[in-house]
Write an enzyme that holds these catalytic residues in place. Structure first.
Site, PDB file in Angstrom:
ATOM      1  N   LEU A  57      36.060   4.173  63.986  1.00 23.06           N
ATOM      2  CA  LEU A  57      35.447   5.494  64.037  1.00 23.06           C
ATOM      3  C   LEU A  57      35.721   6.211  65.345  1.00 23.06           C
ATOM      4  O   LEU A  57      35.856   7.430  65.381  1.00 23.06           O
ATOM      5  CB  LEU A  57      33.937   5.374  63.835  1.00 23.06           C
ATOM      6  CG  LEU A  57      33.471   4.895  62.461  1.00 23.06           C
ATOM      7  CD1 LEU A  57      31.967   4.680  62.453  1.00 23.06           C
ATOM      8  CD2 LEU A  57      33.878   5.882  61.375  1.00 23.06           C
ATOM      9  N   GLY A  58      35.778   5.463  66.440  1.00 19.87           N
ATOM     10  CA  GLY A  58      35.983   6.097  67.740  1.00 19.87           C
ATOM     11  C   GLY A  58      35.908   5.063  68.844  1.00 19.87           C
ATOM     12  O   GLY A  58      35.869   3.859  68.593  1.00 19.87           O
ATOM     13  N   GLY A  71      34.740   4.637  73.333  1.00 20.78           N
ATOM     14  CA  GLY A  71      34.140   5.213  74.517  1.00 20.78           C
ATOM     15  C   GLY A  71      34.486   4.380  75.730  1.00 20.78           C
ATOM     16  O   GLY A  71      35.187   3.368  75.631  1.00 20.78           O
ATOM     17  N   THR A  76      34.065   0.210  71.723  1.00 20.74           N
ATOM     18  CA  THR A  76      34.742   0.797  70.572  1.00 20.74           C
ATOM     19  C   THR A  76      33.750   0.794  69.415  1.00 20.74           C
ATOM     20  O   THR A  76      32.807   0.007  69.379  1.00 20.74           O
ATOM     21  CB  THR A  76      36.002   0.004  70.183  1.00 20.74           C
ATOM     22  OG1 THR A  76      35.664  -1.385  70.002  1.00 20.74           O
ATOM     23  CG2 THR A  76      37.073   0.150  71.242  1.00 20.74           C
ATOM     24  N   VAL A  77      33.968   1.700  68.455  1.00 25.32           N
ATOM     25  CA  VAL A  77      33.024   1.888  67.365  1.00 25.32           C
ATOM     26  C   VAL A  77      33.763   1.803  66.034  1.00 25.32           C
ATOM     27  O   VAL A  77      34.812   2.418  65.863  1.00 25.32           O
ATOM     28  CB  VAL A  77      32.316   3.251  67.485  1.00 25.32           C
ATOM     29  CG1 VAL A  77      31.275   3.424  66.401  1.00 25.32           C
ATOM     30  CG2 VAL A  77      31.676   3.397  68.858  1.00 25.32           C
ATOM     31  N   ASP A 115      19.814  12.428  79.321  1.00 27.47           N
ATOM     32  CA  ASP A 115      21.204  12.847  79.130  1.00 27.47           C
ATOM     33  C   ASP A 115      21.361  13.655  77.844  1.00 27.47           C
ATOM     34  O   ASP A 115      22.258  13.409  77.039  1.00 27.47           O
ATOM     35  CB  ASP A 115      22.138  11.647  79.119  1.00 27.47           C
ATOM     36  CG  ASP A 115      23.593  12.033  79.429  1.00 27.47           C
ATOM     37  OD1 ASP A 115      23.807  13.147  79.967  1.00 27.47           O
ATOM     38  OD2 ASP A 115      24.505  11.243  79.135  1.00 27.47           O
TER      39      ASP A 115
END
Length: 619
Positions: free
Chosen positions: A62-63, A65, A69-70, A189
């Site tokens: 999916l993505g 960071g 990782t996702v 945040d």
């Protein structure tokens, strides 16, 4: 096996046993760096890999960071899809992930009946995954769609439609009220990347998308030898493996999000549905200027001493949720955005990469800004704020054509009027809380709780991403609390409406820092504030002199928010008055005067009238 995708980018690296540079291929920078697959980094994951004794099966990436990782996974026990965040194995990341799990568990257990609970991401499971060399903390979340950042990207010419902004703002406030009042947590945040759109009927949507989307593509690349840094000099480790290690990096395939084109909004439907009774909660499928890629700004590459790394419980915080644009800090950066659970939209190809969420530079056309030195005298200490607001207003370099629209007219989003829908207030824990309609055009969820902290017992004093940072955080005060989140929400709402940052400070060499410029922009927009509110912070004496005047920026050009909305963004007087009555109490520079979420969640500006949806046929 996933089909290979040729790599087209190259870079110089040092050969493993020689100082002679060589050219090696590197993956597209929309994906993670192969160098981060060294010890302490990402886990190597492939499609169809399994986790937790075969319970979770990897479907696609999916993505990614900075800290994880996702992956989209199939939960064979529950027969559903989820999002799996696999954190880097280094100790600091693992500790931060464990802290995050504690917070997520606290949030999940607080008060499931609060109307804001559906607007905070759902944590499903956590476990440790051991490989031959390392152990990785894994967190399972509900799968979500795109972030508010992606929504802003698609609406960067005119801003997000005003009625949709109101729906989003109400849900964000409800979610924050849950965190503040029920969990005693400050998010610290809040920003567009950390607010995600929920996918209704998510299982059916994922099944449909997997049936039509191409097979995952990947690229095999060499992993550079790890390096260490000594006095700013990067030195390759002497020991090197006999054979170059290679890793398969998959392209991200974020899930698409619902849009009005798939039936979420229509003028006729809203006219009927928005008059239905208001319920105590919204659907559990939770609900999300400027640049397509803004992380180069958010990371504060030229960080001043006032931009230290954000840490959590004594370690760098990892991104809070897999189902979010996980925004987390890196060493020497104020904040960096990390991977979403899934990002995309019905208006964007399914395989669109998450460039907006990775650590790369922003495209030049992503957001309207004027030159950094606009209005700044070359040989004087006078200052004109570099905020997009103040630049467009104050720069003497701007030339207005004698015929045709002005620069303001050309760049300002045109907005429709914004009246409202009546509410039926309800309450939770003694605090009045309004409910949302049964049928809303979208639902959002607040994500990334990795930096959340109790309101009185702070894990760190270095909080918030630059553009959404409250004055008390800029000054380095220790008495901040839940009102810091309120400031950030106001900045996000402005950004949704205009597709531009409210504040976007820049340093000017040795003349002044980002903190100086940030405070100047705040005073120009919102006016001066009491001396005792300016003092008492770690950086107060660096920004202000003993009399409370800015130390390094002597000339300010006030441009109040109401005038900004009418002059730059062409709001009518009544529209601007209504918006300012909502935003200005959230933007009180003195935090003692700033409203709490519970005080503004009922504000009349958030009400939406049926006629406001007319003409809103897509988002």
């Amino acid at each position: 096996m996933a089909p290979h995708q040729p790599c087209v980018k190259y870079q110089y690296v040092l050969a493993s046993k020689s100082s002679t540079p060589k050219i090696v291929s590197v993956p597209d920078q929309d994906e993670e760096s192969p160098a981060d697959y060294n010890a302490g980094g990402y886990m190597v994951i492939k499609i169809d890999d399994t986790f937790k004794d075969g319970r979770y099966i990897v479907a696609r990436k999916l993505g990614w960071g900075h800290f994880s990782t996702v992956w989209l996974i199939k939960d064979t026990h529950e027969n559903r899809y989820s999002a799996l965040k696999v954190v880097k194995s280094a100790t600091r990341y693992a500790e931060a992930a464990r802290d995050e799990i504690k917070l997520l568990s606290q949030v999940a257990a607080a008060n499931p009946h609060h109307p804001g609970r559906p607007h905070v991401v759902s944590f499903l499971d956590s476990f440790q995954h051991r490989t031959l060399q390392e152990t990785h903390v894994c967190i399972v979340f509900e799968p979500l769609g795109e972030t508010l950042l992606a929504l802003i990207q698609r609406n960067k010419k005119k801003g997000v439609p005003k009625p949709l902004v109101k729906v989003i703002a109400k849900q964000v406030l409800l979610g924050l009220q849950y965190l503040h009042d029920e969990c005693d947590l400050v998010h610290t945040d809040i920003k567009p990347e950390n607010i995600l759109i929920s996918i209704p009927d998510v299982e059916a949507r994922i099944h449909a998308e997997l049936s039509i989307s191409p097979k995952p593509t990947s690229c095999h690349v060499g992993v550079p030898q790890p390096t260490k840094s000594r006095s700013g000099l990067t030195i390759p480790y002497r020991h090197a493996s006999a054979h170059e290690r290679r890793v398969q990096i998959f392209d991200s395939q974020p899930l698409s999000s619902p849009s009005s084109r798939s039936g979420s909004i229509s003028a006729s439907a809203s006219s009927h549905n928005f008059q239905k009774k208001l319920s105590g909660t919204t659907p559990i499928g939770g609900a999300p200027v400027s640049q397509l890629r803004r992380n180069s700004d958010r990371a504060d590459p030229a960080a001043t001493p006032h931009d230290p790394p954000i840490t959590h419980s004594g370690s760098s915080s990892t991104s809070s949720t897999i189902s979010s644009t996980l925004s987390t800090p890196a060493a020497s950066d104020s904040s960096v955005s990390t991977a979403p659970t899934s990002v995309g939209s019905a208006d964007i190809p399914i395989l669109t990469k998450i460039a907006s969420l990775t650590i790369t530079s922003a495209p030049p056309d992503a957001k309207f800004t004027l030159p950094l030195n606009a209005g700044i005298g070359m040989a004087s200490e006078q200052h004109v704020s570099t905020s997009p607001l103040i630049q467009s207003h104050a720069s003497s370099d701007i030339q207005h054509a004698t015929s045709g629209p002005s620069l303001l007219t050309q760049t300002a989003p045109h907005q429709s009027s914004a009246p409202s829908l009546d509410r039926i207030p309800s309450s939770s824990s003694g605090v009045p809380v309004p409910s949302l309609p049964d049928s809303t055009p979208l639902s959002i969820k607040i994500a990334d709780l990795g930096n959340a902290t109790p309101s009185k017992r702070h894990f760190t004093e270095d909080i918030q991403t630059r553009q959404y940072r409250a004055p008390e955080a800029i000054l380095g005060r220790h008495d901040w609390g839940t009102r810091a989140d309120v400031w950030s929400v106001a900045c996000v709402i402005f950004e949704l409406l205009t597709a531009e940052y409210l504040f976007d400070p820049h340093g000017q060499g040795e003349m002044f820092t980002k903190d100086d410029d940030h405070m100047a922009q705040i005073i120009e927009l919102l006016g001066d504030f009491p001396l005792d509110a300016k003092m008492g912070g770690r950086y107060s004496r660096e920004i202000f002199d003993h009399a409370g005047a800015l130390r390094y920026i002597k000339t300010l050009r006030p441009w109040p928010l109401n005038r900004v909305m009418t002059e730059k963004y062409l709001f009518s007087t009544s529209e601007a008055d209504g918006l300012c009555s909502f935003l200005e109490p959230m933007l009180a520079v003195d935090q003692r005067e700033r409203k709490e979420v519970r005080d503004i969640v009922d504000h009349h500006w958030l009400d939406v009238k049926d006629e406001e949806w007319v003409g809103v046929d897509g988002w």
